[in-house]
Design an enzyme around this catalytic site. Structure first.
Site, PDB file in Angstrom:
ATOM      1  N   LEU A  23       0.819  -1.212   0.000  1.00 27.28           N
ATOM      2  CA  LEU A  23       0.000   0.000   0.000  1.00 27.28           C
ATOM      3  C   LEU A  23       0.849   1.257   0.000  1.00 27.28           C
ATOM      4  CD1 LEU A  23      -2.821   1.281   0.194  1.00 27.28           C
ATOM      5  CD2 LEU A  23      -2.688   1.042   2.689  1.00 27.28           C
ATOM      6  N   GLY A  26       5.674   4.669   5.258  1.00 31.81           N
ATOM      7  CA  GLY A  26       5.747   5.910   6.017  1.00 31.81           C
ATOM      8  C   GLY A  26       6.797   5.819   7.091  1.00 31.81           C
ATOM      9  N   GLY A  27       6.786   6.820   7.970  1.00 26.96           N
ATOM     10  CA  GLY A  27       7.812   6.877   9.000  1.00 26.96           C
ATOM     11  C   GLY A  27       7.720   5.752  10.011  1.00 26.96           C
ATOM     12  N   MET A  28       6.552   5.139  10.126  1.00 26.83           N
ATOM     13  CA  MET A  28       6.383   4.068  11.110  1.00 26.83           C
ATOM     14  C   MET A  28       6.280   2.697  10.457  1.00 26.83           C
ATOM     15  SD  MET A  28       6.540   4.849  14.273  1.00 26.83           S
ATOM     16  CE  MET A  28       5.594   3.615  15.129  1.00 26.83           C
ATOM     17  N   LYS A  46      -0.579  -2.485   8.912  1.00 26.57           N
ATOM     18  CA  LYS A  46       0.593  -1.641   9.086  1.00 26.57           C
ATOM     19  C   LYS A  46       1.668  -2.447   9.809  1.00 26.57           C
ATOM     20  CE  LYS A  46       1.762   2.981  10.830  1.00 26.57           C
ATOM     21  NZ  LYS A  46       1.180   4.176  11.470  1.00 26.57           N
ATOM     22  N   ASP A 140      -0.006  15.003  16.108  1.00 24.01           N
ATOM     23  CA  ASP A 140       0.586  14.974  14.773  1.00 24.01           C
ATOM     24  C   ASP A 140      -0.488  15.167  13.702  1.00 24.01           C
ATOM     25  OD1 ASP A 140       2.672  14.896  12.980  1.00 24.01           O
ATOM     26  OD2 ASP A 140       2.773  12.707  12.888  1.00 24.01           O
TER      27      ASP A 140
END
Length: 961
Positions: A23, A26-28, A46, A140
């Site tokens: 998908l 990202g940062g995580m 995720k 955030d």
């Protein structure tokens, strides 16, 4: 170890998900799309990268995202379904959201329209307000963490990985002094690590809105935000030159550098924005037609509608009519004429009509001064209308004179006009002729299939007007009488049949919905083709509910209608109605239902029944202040209905704490009101102090019942309450009392058999159960529930007689004249029960999933088994035994909000399953909460219920230790 491949990720997630593809990153970590194998729903998974999954700090942050999001149930927050961590790999599962992030939209478009940004602020602001009330600061908020869902056009907040919690179990990753977030969107106190509170998120959201309105890139945004507030206001005013100064100031307000100078809560900022729009007569966006006092035409079933409408369809604004018709029109007023034109214009294909809400705004803006045409055109243009209709009316002896002028909003040109004269008795023909003449010149082809919007004759028209007014204000019986009068004078006038359905629904007792809804639905359906397109779709929604029992399809249809018709108050109400009563069965929350009712009330502030549902949904979410406001709004327009009686009781108990006064008043309450008040006992988590009061209302209902109908209903409700509270000895005593008071024999027999085939404590020995089965079959040879009870009892007791009952049930379910959603579901339950007896758990699970897709909706709330609670309980227990704890949680949570009143008898059995499933999914806090609620329910348990009570006490003691 490298990032997981699809097979490895499927294995780690226990095979519950089929991984479809990559998908995003990202940062995580990385995101993957997948599909739940048992439900077929799409999910996003995720995954924390391998190289950092062993980092205590990063893993703690990841766990917090899962825990915080999982505990924030709100329609504008992306929830988390599950979380797990293995050596070197951690993941969480969320619903897959079809849509784009704000970052993607800004990259493609650069700048958003004001209306779009206001919708974003409203959606995200409500989500933040909810999170803040639950002690969570996001920290955030940025474009990448805001997603616009394509299907609903709502904005969703995601990524709680750096959220701050006020809870004592927070880790060092959330402590003050640790700088986390995205620099350009962080306020000074967050950037310096001083501390965060709700005002931190408001600053970030205001930055996002500022960026979207001004079209600034990240670097330019960061530079601009170093300037003072006055500079920011000038930049925004230059980027949006049509925005008025009051709104500019309100939008920039949260960007103050000092927290104390910002709005102190999300609610206060949203209220300020709305006030800026209202007091400055600013633009009204489609999402915020709030607080407009809608006139008669705006009630439930009569909102403007195109055939295949979209929010961007050509829109017609109907201005207030001018003139004086008092000499020729009897009870009709000049204001009514504009309403009548609204109704006729809505039959124009592919158009929307801005009627009562537009006129309300025009009257508010121009006060008593007569608005000039150019000012009305300007207002229409601001509202997004493409045309303006002005009308004039007068008297010529006994005749009415009518004329209309049509203007193009963009060019301000007059593009059509028409006038006519005739007797008031032919008003429907006069209005139709004017509209046809004026609009046929523009597009004659659009008028194919033209239908009249008014009944024949002035008497029928005025009765229809009065019926709509009564219906909106909660005078349901009067409304039904008015619609009957219209139908007597003009039996083919479809809207009267349609609105009569709702007058019957809400004018009778909730337990009699079955009779009234089917009667109204039959009458409306017979004239379906003569309804306007929107009303046809709404009618189809209720048909899906009543005739097919397809909750998901009805909910989806309502979603489609509100997306296409954002001013359709009846569609918002239908959506909220489905989600409020049946949301637990289709995965919808009370917060979602509350949002739909809020939209309906904003569109029509005098929509009484919508205010009742809004207040009830807010109350169940313990938002007492807003609930009190909603009930007050209801009581301001409706003081006579049973819903008004219930609202007064709630206000006294919850808001005024006058419990003794309420208890004393029950002797004077109507049977209907006692029924509505008692219904709150079917909610697992009622408002504080209310269960005692509702219990007394039910006791009063039982004491005063005398007819067979009332005895059956109050006996059933009281039995369900006692079993839910573990008062099993009291339930036996109540059964004996019911027999003495001559509760219908078949009701007693059904309970005897039901307790014999479910985990409920038996009300009678096996011999008496057999006698009850045989009596039911003799007295009710064609009954769906009867043959199901008999089949299940015979199967459980190894009786060959089960075959006959099953065969008859199959005949009923297969016959088009006798089949129903309940018959099909109960037959599938028999198949599932037999599969389970053969040891085929997978087949049983699949059959129960099919069985609980459709419902006998008109009997679901007060029916004995129409909510299919025995099936849902069996399915939930099986899921837990199979180790599918996520499915067990989902099944158990369908009992948390009332679908059927009798559902509550399963609470003592389903709550332990829910708690154990939470423990199995590493969620001990939720497990403790469930056990605590069960302990509260069992506080006065008796008979064998005391054994369960003691087990729960031991478990809770272990938590304390």
């Amino acid at each position: 170890m490298s990032d997981p491949d699809h097979a490895e990720l499927e294995s780690v997630t226990g095979g519950r998900y089929e991984i479809e593809g990559f998908l995003a990153q990202g940062g995580m970590g990385k995101g993957y799309t997948g599909r739940n194998r048992s439900l077929g729903s799409r999910v996003a998974i995720k995954v924390l990268p391998t190289e950092v999954a062993t980092s205590d700090v990063r893993l703690a942050r990841f766990k917090r995202e899962a825990a915080l999001a999982a505990n924030l149930s709100h329609p504008n927050i992306v929830p988390v379904f599950e979380f797990d961590a293995t050596p070197g790999l951690a993941y969480l599962v969320m619903p897959f959201v079809e849509g784009q992030t704000l970052a993607q939209e800004l990259a493609e478009r650069g700048q958003l329209e004001v209306a779009e940004v206001r919708r974003l602020i409203d959606d995200v602001g409500k989500a933040l307000a909810f999170a803040h009330k639950n002690g969570v600061i996001h920290r955030d908020i940025k474009p990448a963490n805001l997603i616009r869902e394509t299907a609903t056009d709502r904005w969703l907040v995601t990524d709680f990985g750096v959220a701050h919690s006020a809870r004592p179990e927070e880790t060092e990753i959330t402590q003050t002094g640790v700088v986390v977030g995205t620099p350009a969107y962080m306020p000074p106190e967050q950037a310096t690590g001083i501390g965060v509170d709700p005002r931190t998120d408001l600053y970030s959201l205001a930055v996002v809105a500022f960026q979207a309105l001004c079209g600034l890139g990240y670097d330019d945004l960061a530079d601009c935000l170093t300037k003072g507030r006055s500079t920011l206001e000038r930049v925004l005013a230059m980027a949006q030159p049509r925005m008025r100064s009051a709104l500019v100031k309100a939008l920039v307000w949260p960007l103050e550098k000092v927290p104390d100078e910002r709005p102190q809560s999300a609610e206060s900022w949203l209220e300020t924005l709305m006030e800026a729009e209202r007091t400055q007569s600013l633009y009204r966006w489609a999402w915020a037609a709030a607080a407009a006092s809608l006139a008669i035409a705006a009630f439930i079933m009569f909102r403007p509608a195109p055939t295949t409408p979209t929010p961007t369809s050509p829109a017609i604004a109907v201005a207030p009519f001018r003139g004086d018709i008092s000499g020729s029109s009897g009870d009709l007023s000049i204001a009514n004429l504009a309403d009548l034109f609204d109704w006729q214009l809505k039959y124009l294909p592919n158009h929307r009509v801005m009627g009562a809400s537009f006129r309300s705004e025009a009257e508010s803006r121009f006060r008593s001064a007569r608005a000039e045409t150019d000012a009305l055109i300007q207002l229409a243009r601001e509202r997004g209308a493409t045309m303006l209709v002005e009308g004039r009316a007068g008297s010529r002896g006994d005749l009415l004179t009518l004329e209309i002028r049509v203007y193009e909003a963009a060019s301000e040109r007059r593009v059509a006009s028409a006038d006519t004269v005739g007797p008031a008795d032919s008003l429907d023909a006069l209005v139709s002729a004017l509209v046809i003449t004026a609009f046929a010149e523009r597009d004659a082809q659009q008028l194919s299939g033209w239908k009249r919007a008014l009944p024949k004759g002035l008497e029928a028209t005025t009765a229809f007007l009065q019926g709509n007014l009564d219906l909106r204000r909660g005078s349901y019986r009067n409304a039904a009488d008015q619609y009957n009068e219209v139908i007597r004078r003009d039996s083919t006038f479809a809207p009267a049949h349609f609105n009569r359905m709702f007058a019957l629904m809400f004018g009778g007792r909730p337990s009699e919905y079955s009779v009234h809804v089917r009667s109204g639905l039959e009458g409306a359906s017979a004239h379906r083709e003569d309804l306007d397109p929107l009303s046809q779709r709404i009618l189809e929604g209720y048909r899906l509910l009543i005739e097919e029992g397809d909750l998901s399809a009805a909910e989806q249809l309502a979603q489609e209608v509100v997306r296409a018709n954002p001013e359709a108050v009846d569609a918002w109400f239908l959506l909220g109605f489905v989600q409020f009563h049946f949301g637990g069965l289709i995965g919808k929350s009370l917060a979602e239902a509350q949002y739909q009712f809020q939209q309906a009330v904003q569109l029509d502030s005098s929509f009484a029944i919508a205010s009742w549902y809004l207040g009830s949904s807010l109350l169940l979410q313990q938002e007492n202040e807003r609930a009190e406001q909603a009930y007050a709004r209801l009581l301001a327009v409706d003081s006579t209905s049973v819903y008004a009686e219930q609202a007064r009781v709630v206000s006294e108990v919850v808001f005024q704490r006058n419990i003794m006064g309420v208890l004393e008043s029950f002797s004077q309450s109507s049977i209907n009101a006692l029924e509505v008040i008692s219904a709150s006992l079917g909610v697992l988590n009622p408002p504080p102090a209310s269960r005692e009061v509702m219990s007394e209302a039910l006791s009063e209902l039982w004491r005063r019942s005398s007819t067979p109908y009332d005895l059956r209903l109050s006996f059933r409700m009281r039995m369900a309450q006692l079993l839910a509270e573990g008062k099993w000895a009291s339930a036996v005593a109540h059964f004996e009392d019911g027999a003495r008071r001559r509760v219908p024999r078949d009701e007693l027999d059904r309970w005897v058999v039901l307790t014999g085939i479910t985990p409920l404590p038996d009300l009678a020995p096996e011999s008496a159960q057999l006698a009850s089965v045989q009596r039911l079959l003799d007295d009710d040879p064609d009954g769906v529930e009867t043959h199901w009870l008999a089949a299940r009892w015979y199967l459980q007791n190894n009786r060959t007689d089960a075959e006959a009952a099953i065969a008859r049930l199959r005949e009923i379910a297969a016959d088009s004249l006798t089949s129903s959603p309940l018959a099909v579901s109960l037959l599938l339950d028999i198949d599932a029960t037999q599969s389970l007896a053969r040891g085929d758990s997978l087949a049983a699970d699949s059959l129960w999933a099919r069985a609980t897709r459709f419902y006998q909706v008109d009997d679901i709330i007060y029916g004995l088994t129409a909510s299919l609670w025995p099936l849902r309980l069996s399915s939930t227990v099986l899921a837990a035994k199979m180790g599918d704890h996520a499915a067990a949680v989902g099944g158990a949570e369908t009992f948390s909000h009332m679908a059927g009143f009798t559902d509550q008898v399963a609470w003592p059995f389903v709550l332990p399953v829910l708690a154990e499933s939470y423990l199995a999914t590493d969620n001990p806090l939720r497990a403790r909460d469930v056990y605590s609620r069960l302990g509260e329910l069992l506080e006065d348990a008796d008979g064998d219920g005391t054994e369960l009570q003691e087990e729960v006490r031991v478990i809770l003691a272990e938590y304390r230790d």
